[in-house]
Design a protein around this motif. Sequence first.
Motif, PDB file in Angstrom:
ATOM      1  N   VAL A  76       0.847  -1.203   0.000  1.00 54.77           N
ATOM      2  CA  VAL A  76       0.000   0.000   0.000  1.00 54.77           C
ATOM      3  C   VAL A  76       0.879   1.249   0.000  1.00 54.77           C
ATOM      4  O   VAL A  76       0.650   2.192  -0.767  1.00 54.77           O
ATOM      5  CB  VAL A  76      -0.957   0.003   1.205  1.00 54.77           C
ATOM      6  N   THR A  77       1.893   1.258   0.848  1.00 57.33           N
ATOM      7  CA  THR A  77       2.797   2.409   0.921  1.00 57.33           C
ATOM      8  C   THR A  77       3.528   2.612  -0.393  1.00 57.33           C
ATOM      9  O   THR A  77       3.611   3.744  -0.908  1.00 57.33           O
ATOM     10  CB  THR A  77       3.817   2.204   2.056  1.00 57.33           C
ATOM     11  N   THR A  79       2.661   1.606  -3.374  1.00 57.29           N
ATOM     12  CA  THR A  79       1.722   1.979  -4.436  1.00 57.29           C
ATOM     13  C   THR A  79       1.289   3.429  -4.301  1.00 57.29           C
ATOM     14  O   THR A  79       1.202   4.160  -5.302  1.00 57.29           O
ATOM     15  CB  THR A  79       0.497   1.049  -4.389  1.00 57.29           C
ATOM     16  N   ARG A  80       1.038   3.849  -3.104  1.00 59.58           N
ATOM     17  CA  ARG A  80       0.652   5.248  -2.869  1.00 59.58           C
ATOM     18  C   ARG A  80       1.778   6.185  -3.286  1.00 59.58           C
ATOM     19  O   ARG A  80       1.536   7.248  -3.870  1.00 59.58           O
ATOM     20  CB  ARG A  80       0.305   5.445  -1.396  1.00 59.58           C
ATOM     21  N   ASP A  81       3.011   5.776  -3.030  1.00 57.67           N
ATOM     22  CA  ASP A  81       4.150   6.609  -3.409  1.00 57.67           C
ATOM     23  C   ASP A  81       4.330   6.671  -4.932  1.00 57.67           C
ATOM     24  O   ASP A  81       4.693   7.725  -5.483  1.00 57.67           O
ATOM     25  CB  ASP A  81       5.435   6.068  -2.774  1.00 57.67           C
ATOM     26  N   GLY A  85      -1.972   7.454  -4.905  1.00 55.51           N
ATOM     27  CA  GLY A  85      -3.167   7.080  -4.155  1.00 55.51           C
ATOM     28  C   GLY A  85      -3.748   5.795  -4.686  1.00 55.51           C
ATOM     29  O   GLY A  85      -3.162   5.147  -5.564  1.00 55.51           O
ATOM     30  N   ILE A  86      -4.897   5.405  -4.155  1.00 58.02           N
ATOM     31  CA  ILE A  86      -5.610   4.214  -4.635  1.00 58.02           C
ATOM     32  C   ILE A  86      -7.098   4.542  -4.639  1.00 58.02           C
ATOM     33  O   ILE A  86      -7.686   4.808  -3.584  1.00 58.02           O
ATOM     34  CB  ILE A  86      -5.339   2.976  -3.751  1.00 58.02           C
ATOM     35  N   LEU A 131      -7.554   4.459   3.104  1.00 56.76           N
ATOM     36  CA  LEU A 131      -7.241   5.509   2.127  1.00 56.76           C
ATOM     37  C   LEU A 131      -8.511   5.987   1.446  1.00 56.76           C
ATOM     38  O   LEU A 131      -8.693   7.186   1.195  1.00 56.76           O
ATOM     39  CB  LEU A 131      -6.266   4.991   1.074  1.00 56.76           C
TER      40      LEU A 131
END
Length: 251
Positions: A76-77, A79-81, A85-86, A131
């Motif tokens: 998640v971290t 991918t967000r970077d 976002g998601i 998120l």
Amino acid sequence: MGNKIDLDGKLAVITGGAQGIGYAIAERFIASGASVTLWDRDETLMDASVSKLSANGKAFGCAVDVTTPDAVMDAVTQTRDSMGGIDILVCNAGIAGPAVPVLDYPVDEWNKVINLDLNAVFYCCKAVAPLMVEQNYGRIVNIASIAGKEGNPNASGYSAAKAGVIGFTKSLGKELAKHDIAVNCITPAAARTAIFDQITQQHIDFMLSKIPRERFVLVEEIAAMAAWLSSAENSFTTAGVFDISGGRATY
């Protein structure tokens, strides 16, 4: 591709996205304007799929074992970077497990199937949903199966896991409804993907015999349904179960 579903600017994660149904969904999402990140534990295959997808849009890869909660949180971290976002999560990763009667079903194989086909859906949704709540928007599509509705003989682990995905989807959809987050699942009949390599010809013939359409579902057909469920246009339906079984489902 049929009609374009509007996913312009949306950021999507697809588990098990390097091949089969997941890859078809990634293709359809990109054609509809989304950026996608594939979560897959086969890094070599994932990199090759990302390379192909990148020819038509923005695609990223994140090597992750979705059966490990800490690894999912790290994904998640990352991918967000990389994406920023998601907005969309598609939980697609899964295995068939052995095609044997319950009395012969190895306990360790049961646990493998339940952990990937059900527990991983929980891990991914639990990690990504915050998120979506924060931004007051999201779309989650979980890939279940007609087996979760009917219970295929000699596939008890798979059937039980997919039935669990249906129940989990209904619960989570109700919990997140007020945040403009739609959580739905799809219950396909069998599609000719790599999962066929895990099951016997006898079991394949049994599944085909149950489908009034007299053919297996195409991955592109599943992708089309997933695209609409992942769009902003799907603004009301949540906690739903969408049949794509060629007439097999009776409810």
